[in-house]
Design a protein around this motif. Structure first.
Motif, PDB file in Angstrom:
ATOM      1  N   SER A 120       0.962  -1.120   0.204  1.00 60.80           N
ATOM      2  CA  SER A 120      -0.202   0.257   0.229  1.00 60.80           C
ATOM      3  C   SER A 120       0.974   0.815   0.077  1.00 60.80           C
ATOM      4  O   SER A 120       0.237   2.168   0.267  1.00 60.80           O
ATOM      5  N   GLU A 121       2.336   1.365  -0.355  1.00 60.44           N
ATOM      6  CA  GLU A 121       3.005   2.365  -0.486  1.00 60.44           C
ATOM      7  C   GLU A 121       2.330   3.265  -1.602  1.00 60.44           C
ATOM      8  O   GLU A 121       2.047   2.612  -2.598  1.00 60.44           O
ATOM      9  N   ASP A 122       2.549   4.731  -1.101  1.00 55.00           N
ATOM     10  CA  ASP A 122       2.277   5.791  -1.840  1.00 55.00           C
ATOM     11  C   ASP A 122       2.606   5.478  -2.829  1.00 55.00           C
ATOM     12  O   ASP A 122       4.414   5.802  -3.573  1.00 55.00           O
ATOM     13  N   LYS A 123       2.442   5.887  -4.192  1.00 53.37           N
ATOM     14  CA  LYS A 123       3.019   5.695  -5.537  1.00 53.37           C
ATOM     15  C   LYS A 123       4.463   7.249  -6.115  1.00 53.37           C
ATOM     16  O   LYS A 123       4.939   6.746  -6.590  1.00 53.37           O
ATOM     17  N   ARG A 124       3.506   8.436  -4.940  1.00 53.31           N
ATOM     18  CA  ARG A 124       4.970   9.405  -5.814  1.00 53.31           C
ATOM     19  C   ARG A 124       5.844   8.537  -4.272  1.00 53.31           C
ATOM     20  O   ARG A 124       7.131   9.074  -4.951  1.00 53.31           O
ATOM     21  N   VAL A 125       5.886   8.126  -3.190  1.00 57.47           N
ATOM     22  CA  VAL A 125       7.237   7.520  -3.341  1.00 57.47           C
ATOM     23  C   VAL A 125       8.193   6.671  -3.987  1.00 57.47           C
ATOM     24  O   VAL A 125       9.463   6.242  -4.707  1.00 57.47           O
ATOM     25  N   ASP A 126       7.220   5.452  -4.490  1.00 59.07           N
ATOM     26  CA  ASP A 126       7.834   4.519  -5.923  1.00 59.07           C
ATOM     27  C   ASP A 126       8.246   5.568  -6.880  1.00 59.07           C
ATOM     28  O   ASP A 126       9.481   5.416  -7.250  1.00 59.07           O
ATOM     29  N   MET A 127       7.628   6.458  -7.094  1.00 57.38           N
ATOM     30  CA  MET A 127       8.191   7.300  -8.515  1.00 57.38           C
ATOM     31  C   MET A 127       9.529   7.817  -8.662  1.00 57.38           C
ATOM     32  O   MET A 127      10.425   8.321  -8.879  1.00 57.38           O
ATOM     33  N   VAL A 128       9.537   8.597  -7.119  1.00 62.08           N
ATOM     34  CA  VAL A 128      10.620   9.606  -7.002  1.00 62.08           C
ATOM     35  C   VAL A 128      11.857   8.013  -6.480  1.00 62.08           C
ATOM     36  O   VAL A 128      13.044   8.640  -6.971  1.00 62.08           O
ATOM     37  N   ILE A 129      11.523   6.789  -6.018  1.00 61.86           N
ATOM     38  CA  ILE A 129      12.300   5.946  -5.722  1.00 61.86           C
ATOM     39  C   ILE A 129      12.954   5.673  -7.236  1.00 61.86           C
ATOM     40  O   ILE A 129      14.338   5.784  -7.185  1.00 61.86           O
ATOM     41  N   ASP A 130      12.243   5.454  -8.181  1.00 63.34           N
ATOM     42  CA  ASP A 130      12.825   5.492 -10.146  1.00 63.34           C
ATOM     43  C   ASP A 130      13.622   6.014  -9.780  1.00 63.34           C
ATOM     44  O   ASP A 130      14.576   5.948 -10.424  1.00 63.34           O
ATOM     45  N   TYR A 131      13.204   7.475  -9.795  1.00 63.76           N
ATOM     46  CA  TYR A 131      13.949   8.705 -10.082  1.00 63.76           C
ATOM     47  C   TYR A 131      15.066   8.512  -9.021  1.00 63.76           C
ATOM     48  O   TYR A 131      16.368   8.914 -10.169  1.00 63.76           O
ATOM     49  N   LEU A 132      15.646   8.343  -8.380  1.00 64.78           N
ATOM     50  CA  LEU A 132      16.425   8.087  -7.447  1.00 64.78           C
ATOM     51  C   LEU A 132      17.287   7.130  -7.981  1.00 64.78           C
ATOM     52  O   LEU A 132      18.914   7.250  -9.140  1.00 64.78           O
ATOM     53  N   HIS A 133      16.943   6.011  -8.701  1.00 64.28           N
ATOM     54  CA  HIS A 133      17.932   5.154  -9.385  1.00 64.28           C
ATOM     55  C   HIS A 133      18.195   5.254 -10.730  1.00 64.28           C
ATOM     56  O   HIS A 133      19.613   5.309 -10.432  1.00 64.28           O
TER      57      HIS A 133
END
Length: 267
Positions: free
Chosen positions: A163-176
């Protein structure tokens, strides 16, 4: 393999690394880019995982998913033997295919705590063997034989989508994608469509660290992979976004207990 019984890293097979730690070292909040399976054979191990704390007792098995912030330290520094297995995501997908017939089938490699004395003993023996056996056939057979025991603990009812916030997933992808970049908080907040303060709050809530600290952990894991492939230390520092070799060395030793050069000699 490093021949210091207090802290030993070894990579017996591609996608698999093992750690033997009998020192009193505390592993502060950190992450791994692959899966962790860990147990200890002396005393207990205090841990914190996703806001929960506990003690991993001898006989218990803990599994931690990639990029999950956690920390751990010995209950008794004089009597400790922490045994860890680190599996890349590719290794686990291959294992799923071999044992379940599908890379994406539900597998036991989820955040979990298992109580299975027979499996614990098998994993302890496997860990010892991986630190001391050089024969590929024996290693391959032992890994499949022992890890297949994990799959008997699968309960598909436990697999509930995150149930993680999709915004967090988006930021993590960007960090990678920009791991070596000089990123700003405003840049990440704009990507997530929220204020900088709100991004810090939701990121810490979901991952246990603010964005910059999380990025440092990603950089250290990338550096570890490159160093294991015998990459030049100075070049590795630049590729991973560290200011220079000394910056990498200081953070790397703080995280893994060895300098980059010592780590390369141990693998």
């Amino acid at each position: 393999m490093k021949n210091d019984h207090k802290l030993i890293y070894s990579s017996p097979k591609e996608g698999l690394e093992v750690l033997s730690c009998s020192s009193g070292r505390e592993f502060k909040s950190h992450l791994h880019d692959g899966y962790v399976l860990w147990l200890n054979s002396e005393s207990g191990e205090k841990y914190s995982l996703k806001g929960c704390t506990g003690i991993l007792q001898p006989g218990s098995i803990s599994i931690i998913e990639p990029e999950t912030i956690h920390s751990n330290s010995p209950c008794c520094t004089e009597h400790r033997h922490l045994r860890s297995f680190y599996f890349s995501e590719e290794f686990v997908r291959s294992l799923n295919l071999k044992l379940l017939g599908s890379e994406n089938a539900p597998s036991p490699f989820r955040n979990n705590l298992l109580e299975n004395r027979k499996l614990w003993l098998s994993l302890s023996n496997l860990h010892h063997k991986l630190l001391n056996t050089a024969h590929k056939l024996e290693t391959d057979e032992s890994i499949l034989s022992v890890l297949s025991g994990l799959y008997k603990n699968i309960d598909e009812r436990d697999y509930i989508p995150g149930s993680e916030d999709k915004r967090v997933d988006m930021v993590i992808d960007y960090l990678h994608a920009n791991i070596d970049g000089n990123l700003s908080l405003a840049e990440l907040a704009d990507l997530a469509g929220c204020t900088e303060f709100h991004l810090i709050r939701i990121f810490r809530s979901h991952k246990g660290l603010p964005p910059h600290s999380f990025l440092i952990q990603l950089r250290l894991e990338k550096a570890r992979r490159l160093l294991a492939a015998n990459s030049n230390i100075a070049d590795t520092a630049i590729q991973c976004g560290f200011s220079d070799q000394s910056h990498l060395t200081r953070l790397f030793k703080n995280r893994y207990g060895l300098t980059p050069r010592q780590y390369q000699k141990s693998i």
